[in-house]
Design a protein around this motif. Structure first.
Motif, mmCIF file in Angstrom:
data_model
loop_
_atom_site.group_PDB
_atom_site.id
_atom_site.type_symbol
_atom_site.label_atom_id
_atom_site.label_comp_id
_atom_site.label_asym_id
_atom_site.label_seq_id
_atom_site.Cartn_x
_atom_site.Cartn_y
_atom_site.Cartn_z
ATOM 1 N N LYS A 89 0.833 -1.197 0.000
ATOM 2 C CA LYS A 89 0.000 0.000 0.000
ATOM 3 C C LYS A 89 0.872 1.254 0.000
ATOM 4 O O LYS A 89 0.626 2.201 -0.754
ATOM 5 C CB LYS A 89 -0.922 -0.017 1.220
ATOM 6 N N ARG B 111 3.809 9.507 -9.725
ATOM 7 C CA ARG B 111 3.189 9.590 -11.049
ATOM 8 C C ARG B 111 2.424 10.899 -11.188
ATOM 9 O O ARG B 111 2.419 11.515 -12.245
ATOM 10 C CB ARG B 111 2.243 8.399 -11.257
ATOM 11 N N ASN B 112 1.740 11.266 -10.115
ATOM 12 C CA ASN B 112 0.979 12.519 -10.137
ATOM 13 C C ASN B 112 1.914 13.709 -10.338
ATOM 14 O O ASN B 112 1.550 14.691 -10.978
ATOM 15 C CB ASN B 112 0.174 12.699 -8.851
ATOM 16 N N ARG C 62 2.418 1.614 -3.385
ATOM 17 C CA ARG C 62 1.429 2.104 -4.346
ATOM 18 C C ARG C 62 1.180 3.598 -4.164
ATOM 19 O O ARG C 62 1.115 4.360 -5.123
ATOM 20 C CB ARG C 62 0.106 1.331 -4.194
ATOM 21 N N GLU C 63 1.005 3.982 -2.898
ATOM 22 C CA GLU C 63 0.749 5.402 -2.631
ATOM 23 C C GLU C 63 1.933 6.265 -3.077
ATOM 24 O O GLU C 63 1.749 7.316 -3.697
ATOM 25 C CB GLU C 63 0.483 5.613 -1.137
ATOM 26 N N ALA D 193 4.193 5.492 -5.351
ATOM 27 C CA ALA D 193 4.251 5.468 -6.813
ATOM 28 C C ALA D 193 3.188 6.373 -7.397
ATOM 29 O O ALA D 193 3.438 7.095 -8.378
ATOM 30 C CB ALA D 193 4.090 4.050 -7.320
ATOM 31 N N GLN D 194 1.995 6.391 -6.800
ATOM 32 C CA GLN D 194 0.919 7.241 -7.289
ATOM 33 C C GLN D 194 1.289 8.713 -7.130
ATOM 34 O O GLN D 194 1.061 9.524 -8.043
ATOM 35 C CB GLN D 194 -0.381 6.932 -6.528
ATOM 36 N N LYS D 195 1.868 9.054 -5.988
ATOM 37 C CA LYS D 195 2.285 10.443 -5.764
ATOM 38 C C LYS D 195 3.337 10.846 -6.786
ATOM 39 O O LYS D 195 3.295 11.958 -7.341
ATOM 40 C CB LYS D 195 2.837 10.615 -4.360
#
Length: 168
Positions: A24, A34-35, A27-28, A30-32
């Motif tokens: 988790k 990517r954003n 993922r968080e 990586a998402q940040k």
């Protein structure tokens, strides 16, 4: 066995939860990234990698020891149950064998009884046939005797009539 299993389950649950948290978090992160438009790269130091492998090996050792102990206990239970099942099966087979022996004895006794009945029936049939023959011969003899009796009575009555006529 239950304690070993519960320890294994607790260890697995702890590792799964840690693994879920790590996923988790990854993922968080990586998402940040990517954003933000940045590329996500994960790098672990050799020390961190060794710690993760050591933790994994410790879990594997605990898990293996627990599983080995659980397997031994299960094997013992299966052996005990197998022996109990074998004893029960042997008892049932002995019971069936005794029943079969009793059944065979009863069948043999009934066979002897049926043979005796057949012999008695055959003797009765032979006696009946002999009796019928004797009745037939008695009937034939009685017919001949009836003819002789009638002829004697006929001759006696004519003799009496002749004597009565001659004496008058």
């Amino acid at each position: 066995m239950v304690a070993v299993t519960m320890d294994c389950v607790a260890s697995l649950t702890h590792i799964i939860q840690n693994n879920k948290r790590a996923r988790k978090l990854a993922r968080e992160t990586a998402q940040k990234l990517r954003n933000r438009g940045a590329f996500a790269t994960v790098s672990l130091s050799a020390r961190e990698l060794q710690e993760m492998q050591a933790e994994s090996n410790d879990f594997a050792d605990v898990n293996d020891k627990g599983l080995i102990a659980e397997n031994k206990q299960l094997q013992k239970r299966l052996e005990v149950k197998g022996n109990e099942s074998m004893e029960l099966s042997e008892g049932k087979l002995l019971e069936i064998s005794a029943m079969m022996t009793a059944f065979n004895e009863k069948v043999y006794q009934q066979h002897e009884t049926v043979d005796a009945i057949l012999e008695t029936e055959q003797a009765a049939r032979d006696y009946t046939e002999a009796g019928v023959k004797q009745l037939m011969s008695a009937e034939e003899r009685s017919r001949g005797q009836q003819i002789w009796m009638l002829s004697i009575l006929f001759m006696a009555s004519f003799s009496i009539l002749f004597l009565d006529w001659y004496g008058a």
